[in-house]
Every structure is written in structure tokens, then in C-alpha cells.
Design an enzyme around this catalytic site. Structure first.
Site, mmCIF file in Angstrom:
data_model
loop_
_atom_site.group_PDB
_atom_site.id
_atom_site.type_symbol
_atom_site.label_atom_id
_atom_site.label_comp_id
_atom_site.label_asym_id
_atom_site.label_seq_id
_atom_site.Cartn_x
_atom_site.Cartn_y
_atom_site.Cartn_z
ATOM 1 N N THR A 27 9.220 -10.849 -12.474
ATOM 2 C CA THR A 27 9.330 -9.643 -13.285
ATOM 3 C C THR A 27 8.147 -8.749 -12.957
ATOM 4 O O THR A 27 7.012 -9.207 -12.878
ATOM 5 C CB THR A 27 9.360 -9.981 -14.783
ATOM 6 O OG1 THR A 27 10.590 -10.679 -15.075
ATOM 7 C CG2 THR A 27 9.305 -8.716 -15.643
ATOM 8 N N LEU A 28 8.421 -7.473 -12.761
ATOM 9 C CA LEU A 28 7.407 -6.482 -12.408
ATOM 10 C C LEU A 28 7.110 -5.623 -13.624
ATOM 11 O O LEU A 28 8.031 -5.225 -14.343
ATOM 12 C CB LEU A 28 7.910 -5.594 -11.264
ATOM 13 C CG LEU A 28 8.477 -6.320 -10.044
ATOM 14 C CD1 LEU A 28 9.110 -5.321 -9.075
ATOM 15 C CD2 LEU A 28 7.403 -7.145 -9.363
ATOM 16 N N GLU A 29 5.842 -5.317 -13.860
ATOM 17 C CA GLU A 29 5.439 -4.401 -14.936
ATOM 18 C C GLU A 29 5.081 -3.081 -14.264
ATOM 19 O O GLU A 29 3.956 -2.898 -13.815
ATOM 20 C CB GLU A 29 4.245 -4.957 -15.706
ATOM 21 C CG GLU A 29 4.466 -6.344 -16.264
ATOM 22 C CD GLU A 29 3.558 -7.371 -15.598
ATOM 23 O OE1 GLU A 29 2.694 -7.003 -14.799
ATOM 24 O OE2 GLU A 29 3.725 -8.555 -15.890
ATOM 25 N N ASP A 88 2.161 -19.543 -10.837
ATOM 26 C CA ASP A 88 1.679 -20.915 -10.945
ATOM 27 C C ASP A 88 2.417 -21.790 -9.953
ATOM 28 O O ASP A 88 3.562 -21.507 -9.584
ATOM 29 C CB ASP A 88 1.925 -21.454 -12.363
ATOM 30 C CG ASP A 88 0.978 -20.866 -13.380
ATOM 31 O OD1 ASP A 88 -0.236 -20.943 -13.158
ATOM 32 O OD2 ASP A 88 1.455 -20.340 -14.400
ATOM 33 N N GLY A 100 1.738 1.901 -3.562
ATOM 34 C CA GLY A 100 0.561 2.404 -4.274
ATOM 35 C C GLY A 100 0.282 3.855 -3.945
ATOM 36 O O GLY A 100 -0.138 4.631 -4.808
ATOM 37 N N ARG A 101 0.532 4.249 -2.717
ATOM 38 C CA ARG A 101 0.294 5.639 -2.296
ATOM 39 C C ARG A 101 1.326 6.603 -2.866
ATOM 40 O O ARG A 101 1.150 7.815 -2.782
ATOM 41 C CB ARG A 101 0.262 5.713 -0.772
ATOM 42 C CG ARG A 101 -0.951 4.998 -0.216
ATOM 43 C CD ARG A 101 -0.923 4.882 1.271
ATOM 44 N NE ARG A 101 -1.911 3.876 1.683
ATOM 45 C CZ ARG A 101 -2.307 3.704 2.918
ATOM 46 N NH1 ARG A 101 -1.808 4.447 3.892
ATOM 47 N NH2 ARG A 101 -3.188 2.781 3.204
ATOM 48 N N GLN A 117 4.179 -7.748 -1.894
ATOM 49 C CA GLN A 117 4.045 -8.827 -0.928
ATOM 50 C C GLN A 117 3.494 -10.059 -1.622
ATOM 51 O O GLN A 117 2.618 -9.963 -2.471
ATOM 52 C CB GLN A 117 3.171 -8.413 0.245
ATOM 53 C CG GLN A 117 1.852 -7.822 -0.142
ATOM 54 C CD GLN A 117 1.167 -7.134 1.038
ATOM 55 O OE1 GLN A 117 1.638 -7.174 2.168
ATOM 56 N NE2 GLN A 117 0.046 -6.518 0.774
ATOM 57 N N SER A 148 0.826 -1.210 0.000
ATOM 58 C CA SER A 148 0.000 0.000 0.000
ATOM 59 C C SER A 148 0.861 1.261 0.000
ATOM 60 O O SER A 148 0.508 2.255 -0.627
ATOM 61 C CB SER A 148 -0.961 0.001 1.193
ATOM 62 O OG SER A 148 -0.257 0.017 2.415
ATOM 63 N N SER A 149 2.009 1.223 0.663
ATOM 64 C CA SER A 149 2.892 2.399 0.685
ATOM 65 C C SER A 149 3.423 2.723 -0.705
ATOM 66 O O SER A 149 3.633 3.889 -1.044
ATOM 67 C CB SER A 149 4.072 2.163 1.632
ATOM 68 O OG SER A 149 3.615 2.004 2.957
#
Length: 178
Positions: free
Chosen positions: A120-122, A112, A98-99, A139, A95-96
Site C-alpha cells: 500500500t502506498l501513501e 518485514d 519524485g521530480r 523500487q 527519482s522520476s
């Protein structure tokens, strides 16, 4: 059902969940915090084509951080290598984060059973924001499953993201037939 902290610890002991590096202080009530890895990447072309191999340029996040810009898709990676052999892992942003206007995944929040790799993060942002290697970004939440698994992800012949790497991996959509 989501695993609690005690269940996550028990599954780590059984070898059903592997997290490297593991830090007990990152274990929450029902999740495990993951951190931004050392590398980011952007696509070379301004227009991506789902049928072609869109190449990326990777770079290391400097010590002073890196300012992400709106309108740019960044591929990042988790510092942590993970394996899940009996549970479905979900990656959610903290959340931190996202804020701060940071989204860490566009669609690929679910792993899976049998996924064994760094995530990998988009990454996209709503306004310029400086990020740092090692900062908490997400998380992992582990769900129980019902029934037997026929083919684990790491044993699928057509799995596109099995090669272990601590760097962001570009889309492999071009390997699909359509």
C-alpha cells in the site's frame, strides 16, 4: 548490505524473494521497479482519528489517468505482489516520480521479513499531477540481515496487513492498544 541484481536473481531462484508479475527488464543494478496498481483510495472523513477505523473509498484509475491533488492523502497499491522470506525489503520512490512532486510513502518504506502482499502506498503530491495505472512508481531494495528471525511477519498473530489484496488498505492503527 543491499542485494545486487545477481543476488536478487539468485534469491528469486531460491524462492526467498517472490515478485508477481515478474519482468526481467524491471531489475536494476540493485533494485526492482514496481508499478502503480489499478486502484486508489481516499479516506471518507476530513478528520482522521487514530483510535477509530477510518473508512476509505476505493476507485479504479481510468485509462485516461487520474489527477492527484495537493492536500489529499491517496492510498495506492503496487501492481506487484511480493514476498520476502530472508531479506528486509525497502520501497523507495523512483527519482522520476519524485521530480513530478509525487511522494509514494509517508513513513512505511520498510517491509518485514515474511511480508507477503501488494504494497500500500501513501501518496501525496506537491502540485496537481496525472497518474496512470501501470506507471513505474517505486523500487524495491533488499537488505541482508544478521541473525535468526524469531517470528516472520506473515506468521505473527497480531500482524494487521496479512490479508492478500490488490487494493489499497487503510490504516489499522485502531487495532493497537493505546
Amino acid at each position: 548490505m543491499i542485494l545486487t541484481d545477481q543476488q536478487i536473481l539468485a534469491e528469486i531462484e531460491r524462492g526467498n524473494i517472490i515478485i508477481e508479475p515478474y519482468d526481467r527488464t524491471c531489475l536494476g543494478t540493485n533494485s526492482y521497479d514496481v508499478h502503480l496498481g489499478r486502484y486508489l483510495a481516499t479516506y471518507r472523513d476530513a478528520v482522521l482519528d487514530a483510535r477509530k477505523h477510518n473508512e476509505i473509498e476505493q476507485f479504479e484509475i481510468p485509462v485516461e489517468g487520474f489527477v492527484l491533488q495537493p492536500g489529499v492523502l491517496y492510498l495506492g497499491v503496487t501492481e506487484e505482489y511480493t514476498e520476502s522470506h530472508a531479506h528486509v525489503p525497502f520501497l523507495e520512490g523512483k527519482s522520476s516520480v519524485g521530480r513530478l512532486g509525487i511522494d509514494i510513502h509517508a513513513t512505511a518504506g520498510k517491509g518485514d521479513i515474511g511480508f507477503c502482499n501488494h504494497w500500500t502506498l501513501e501518496i501525496s503530491v506537491s502540485m496537481p499531477v496525472r497518474v496512470y495505472h501501470g506507471m513505474p512508481v517505486g523500487q524495491l531494495i533488499y537488505f541482508t540481515v544478521q541473525g535468526d528471525v524469531e517470528t516472520f511477519y506473515n506468521r505473527k498473530a497480531n500482524a494487521k496487513y496479512n490479508d492478500r489484496t490488490d487494493r489499497p488498505v487503510e490504516s489499522m492503527m485502531w487495532k493497537n492498544r493505546f
